[in-house]
Structure formats: C-alpha cells, structure tokens
Motif scaffolding. Structure first.
Motif, PDB file in Angstrom:
ATOM      1  N   ALA A   9       0.851  -0.987   0.124  1.00 38.46           N
ATOM      2  CA  ALA A   9      -0.306   0.281  -0.038  1.00 38.46           C
ATOM      3  C   ALA A   9       0.605   0.958  -0.491  1.00 38.46           C
ATOM      4  N   VAL A  10       0.604   1.961  -0.562  1.00 31.39           N
ATOM      5  CA  VAL A  10       1.515   3.732  -0.524  1.00 31.39           C
ATOM      6  C   VAL A  10       0.596   4.790  -0.191  1.00 31.39           C
ATOM      7  N   ALA A  11       0.834   5.302   0.940  1.00 30.86           N
ATOM      8  CA  ALA A  11       0.958   7.099   1.583  1.00 30.86           C
ATOM      9  C   ALA A  11       1.442   7.636   1.131  1.00 30.86           C
ATOM     10  N   GLY A  12       0.436   8.655   0.338  1.00 34.00           N
ATOM     11  CA  GLY A  12       0.781   9.234  -0.096  1.00 34.00           C
ATOM     12  C   GLY A  12       0.463   9.684  -1.467  1.00 34.00           C
ATOM     13  N   ALA A  13       0.664  10.716  -2.059  1.00 34.87           N
ATOM     14  CA  ALA A  13      -0.047  10.706  -3.715  1.00 34.87           C
ATOM     15  C   ALA A  13       0.815  12.023  -4.626  1.00 34.87           C
ATOM     16  N   GLY A  14       1.507  13.168  -3.960  1.00 27.27           N
ATOM     17  CA  GLY A  14       2.325  14.272  -4.086  1.00 27.27           C
ATOM     18  C   GLY A  14       2.863  13.920  -5.463  1.00 27.27           C
ATOM     19  N   ALA A  15       3.642  15.045  -5.461  1.00 26.76           N
ATOM     20  CA  ALA A  15       4.520  14.625  -7.249  1.00 26.76           C
ATOM     21  C   ALA A  15       5.634  13.378  -7.371  1.00 26.76           C
ATOM     22  N   ILE A  16       6.391  13.163  -5.907  1.00 25.90           N
ATOM     23  CA  ILE A  16       7.570  12.253  -5.919  1.00 25.90           C
ATOM     24  C   ILE A  16       6.575  11.258  -5.925  1.00 25.90           C
ATOM     25  N   SER A  17       5.502  10.706  -5.992  1.00 19.93           N
ATOM     26  CA  SER A  17       4.806   9.447  -5.605  1.00 19.93           C
ATOM     27  C   SER A  17       5.062   9.144  -7.044  1.00 19.93           C
ATOM     28  N   ASP A  72       4.505   2.365   1.709  1.00 20.40           N
ATOM     29  CA  ASP A  72       5.758   2.981   1.767  1.00 20.40           C
ATOM     30  C   ASP A  72       5.378   4.299   1.470  1.00 20.40           C
ATOM     31  N   ILE A  73       5.565   5.146   2.696  1.00 19.17           N
ATOM     32  CA  ILE A  73       5.283   6.310   3.184  1.00 19.17           C
ATOM     33  C   ILE A  73       6.161   7.201   2.435  1.00 19.17           C
ATOM     34  N   ILE A  74       5.216   8.507   1.494  1.00 18.16           N
ATOM     35  CA  ILE A  74       5.430   9.389   0.703  1.00 18.16           C
ATOM     36  C   ILE A  74       5.312  10.556   0.949  1.00 18.16           C
ATOM     37  N   ALA A  81       6.817  10.173  11.287  1.00 14.83           N
ATOM     38  CA  ALA A  81       7.285   8.841  12.664  1.00 14.83           C
ATOM     39  C   ALA A  81       5.394   9.094  13.110  1.00 14.83           C
ATOM     40  N   PRO A  82       4.794   9.666  13.069  1.00 13.97           N
ATOM     41  CA  PRO A  82       2.820   9.020  13.464  1.00 13.97           C
ATOM     42  C   PRO A  82       2.608   8.024  12.862  1.00 13.97           C
ATOM     43  N   LEU A  83       2.921   7.967  11.086  1.00 19.34           N
ATOM     44  CA  LEU A  83       2.232   7.379   9.585  1.00 19.34           C
ATOM     45  C   LEU A  83       3.405   6.150  10.088  1.00 19.34           C
ATOM     46  N   HIS A  93       4.774  -4.046   7.808  1.00 18.55           N
ATOM     47  CA  HIS A  93       6.772  -3.288   7.230  1.00 18.55           C
ATOM     48  C   HIS A  93       7.130  -2.025   6.327  1.00 18.55           C
ATOM     49  N   VAL A  94       7.826  -1.178   6.490  1.00 18.05           N
ATOM     50  CA  VAL A  94       7.792   0.228   6.299  1.00 18.05           C
ATOM     51  C   VAL A  94       8.972   0.387   5.257  1.00 18.05           C
ATOM     52  N   MET A  95       8.497   1.333   4.531  1.00 16.95           N
ATOM     53  CA  MET A  95       9.699   2.003   3.939  1.00 16.95           C
ATOM     54  C   MET A  95       9.158   3.601   3.648  1.00 16.95           C
ATOM     55  N   CYS A  96      10.353   4.448   4.052  1.00 17.96           N
ATOM     56  CA  CYS A  96       9.873   5.795   4.252  1.00 17.96           C
ATOM     57  C   CYS A  96      10.521   6.644   4.074  1.00 17.96           C
TER      58      CYS A  96
END
Length: 333
Positions: A9-17, A72-74, A81-83, A93-96
């Motif tokens: 799953a992906v958190a964040g849909a900004g330009a870099i995503s 994937d936290i973007i 930190a909270p995410l 598991h986390v990639m941030c």
C-alpha cells in the motif's frame, strides 16, 4: 518470510509518488493494493494511472481494510513518525521517504518504538543512482589509491528568485519556503548519504551557511568541510540559488588519491590517467533508476531477510551527520 506476492500500500500521492510507483511497477511479484492521501483527487489520479484498485483518505483505514504486507510512506517529513508508528502497530513493514524525521532525537525515539516489530527502511536513494554507485565501486576497487581529498560541488537555480516566476523547487514543494533548515536538510542530505556510501564515515570540521533568496527562511548556500575516518579531507560547496544554472541540481565530485584522480561531472565519469575512457550516464534515466533501485532493495530485503542498504539504523548516521553540520554552522536544532 517468503512472499509469493508482496502486497504493498502507498501513503501519499504528491508529485514524487509517480517515481515510487514506477519503481513498484518494475518489481516482480508485487501487487499495489491501495493508495491514500488527504487529497482524494490526487490519490484517485495516481490510482487510475497505475491501476491501483482502492483509494483512501486515511492510512489507518487503508491498513485496516487491505492488510498489506508493506507500506510506502511518501508524505511530508512531519507526518513520518506517526505514520511509521501506525504501520508498526499494524504489523506492516515500512519504507519511508527521507528525511526520517525532522531531528535525530525524534528518529532515535521512533526507532526505539518500532524496535524489531517490523522491517523499517528509509527511502534515501542517491546511493542507488548509477553514477554514484559506479563511483562507490571504483573506490572499492582502489582506482585512486588511498583517498586524500574529495570535493563535491552542487549547483542549481532551484530557489533562485526570478522576477515574475516561482522558483522551480518552491513551485513543486511550496512548503519548503518556510523550512528554517533547507539546503542541507532537504537537498544535501542525499549527497551526504551518497558520500558515506562512496567514502565511508565522516566527521564535520566546519560549516558556513548563507541565503541568497531573501524570501526563504532557511539556507540556500553551504560550504562544509569534513574528514573521513581514513583522514581524507572532504569539501562540499553547494548553491541552489545559483544564477544561470539549471533548476535541478548538477553535481561534480573530484576524488583525489595517492595514485590517481577520478572526476564525476554532470553526466560523465573520467579517470585522469585514462582521459579518453569516459563513462557516460543518462541523468534522466538515472533519476528514475535510483527510485527503482531503492524499491528493489526494500523488496529483496523483505524476501531474503538481508539488511536494507538504507536501513533505519544506517540512515540515522546520515541524519546525525546532517545535524552536525547545522551545529557547526551555529544553527539551532
């Protein structure tokens, strides 16, 4: 744990995503199961573009609903930190995205809280850029002998105050104008991590920061002196408000050893004893390659159990180096 199909799953849909998502699409046996963003329209746009079946506005709801293996936290740095804690509480598991947190103290607290409950990697991708990876390989091969001196020059007009035009970096990420720590925290942190991969660990000797764009709250110029554990002197000369230079940073790194010199300049690497033997790089292709490389490292690490190259403990060393520069420059953390 062996993952026949890794659900991400992906958190964040900004330009870099988009670059992260292309990296995920390049993996075998990975399924993008959901994306979330407070801006539902942005999340839906990325879902449509990359064939992601479910869209959410809240990461907690997303994790509960789809139960992914990894996230994937973007997102902006203050939300990291909270995410990450939320993901760890869900056993995900986390990639941030970098920076891990705004300060080293917050990163240390986060790492302690997460512990060994889940795997935790920082998406710090400069060391995965093919030209920097090649330089690291050349140094390991001993092409220059014992390194004595390195100089990195970074130039861009990314925050140059053009009349009637929003500077490139501020147009893409307008919130950066309010960052009280800008160039080193947001841009040079990449280079510091790449230099660690190429040269080994370093200590800050001196740092001077300046600002050319008066509308910024943070620095856009930096002169930094460091020393490697092996005694080599390292100079970083960076300016991202440099008139006449391209909007995106261009780099030049000179590696001067006891037997030879290797120079990386924009899109080419040259060993001075063999001036006609030039290694050329496609920087546009390399930009996506470093995102894909980081995602691949995370995916393979989860599947094999080996350490991530930018594991949270390794990245903590980069954060500490970054903070040491601000302290040397007299900037309050």
């Amino acid at each position: 744990m062996a993952y026949e199909t890794l659900k991400v799953a992906v958190a964040g849909a900004g330009a870099i995503s988009q670059f992260h998502l292309k990296g995920w699409q390049a993996q075998n046996g990975v399924e993008l199961v959901a994306i979330c963003d407070p801006d539902g329209e942005k999340a839906q746009e990325q879902a449509d573009a990359f064939g992601i079946p479910r869209v959410f506005s809240d990461m907690g709801q997303m994790l509960d609903a789809v139960q992914p293996d990894a996230v994937d936290i973007i997102t902006p740095v203050n939300s990291h930190a909270p995410l990450v804690r939320l993901a760890a509480d869900h056993g995900v598991h986390v990639m941030c995205q970098k920076p891990m947190t705004p300060t080293v103290a917050e990163a240390e607290s986060l790492i302690k809280d997460v512990g060994e409950r889940v795997r935790f990697m920082i998406h710090e991708n400069y060391r995965f850029r093919p030209h920097y990876a090649e330089l690291a390989q050349r140094m390991r091969a001993g092409e220059v002998g014992r390194l004595r001196h390195a100089r990195l020059t970074v130039r861009a007009s990314a925050v140059l105050d053009y009349p009637g035009k929003v500077p490139f970096l501020l147009n893409r990420q307008p919130y950066l104008a309010d960052f009280r720590r800008l160039l080193v925290f947001e841009v040079l942190i990449h280079h510091l991590d790449a230099l660690r991969a190429i040269l080994g660990e370093m200590t800050v000797i001196n740092a001077t920061l300046d600002r050319m764009n008066p509308d910024l709250k943070g620095e856009d110029v930096a002169l930094i002196q460091l020393k490697t554990d092996d005694g080599a002197l390292v100079l970083i000369d960076a300016d991202i408000a440099a008139p006449g230079h391209p909007p995106l940073p261009t780099d030049r790194l000179e590696l001067l050893g006891e037997i030879d010199t290797v120079i990386y300049d924009k899109d080419r690497i040259t060993r001075l004893s063999e001036p006609d033997n030039v290694s050329l790089h496609d920087l546009t292709a390399n930009y996506q390659a470093c995102f894909t490389g980081a995602v691949t490292d995370f995916t393979e690490g989860l599947r094999t159990g080996r350490a991530f190259r930018t594991d949270r403990l390794d990245n903590l060393k980069t954060l500490r180096l970054m903070e040491s520069i601000y302290r040397a420059a007299g900037v309050e953390i």
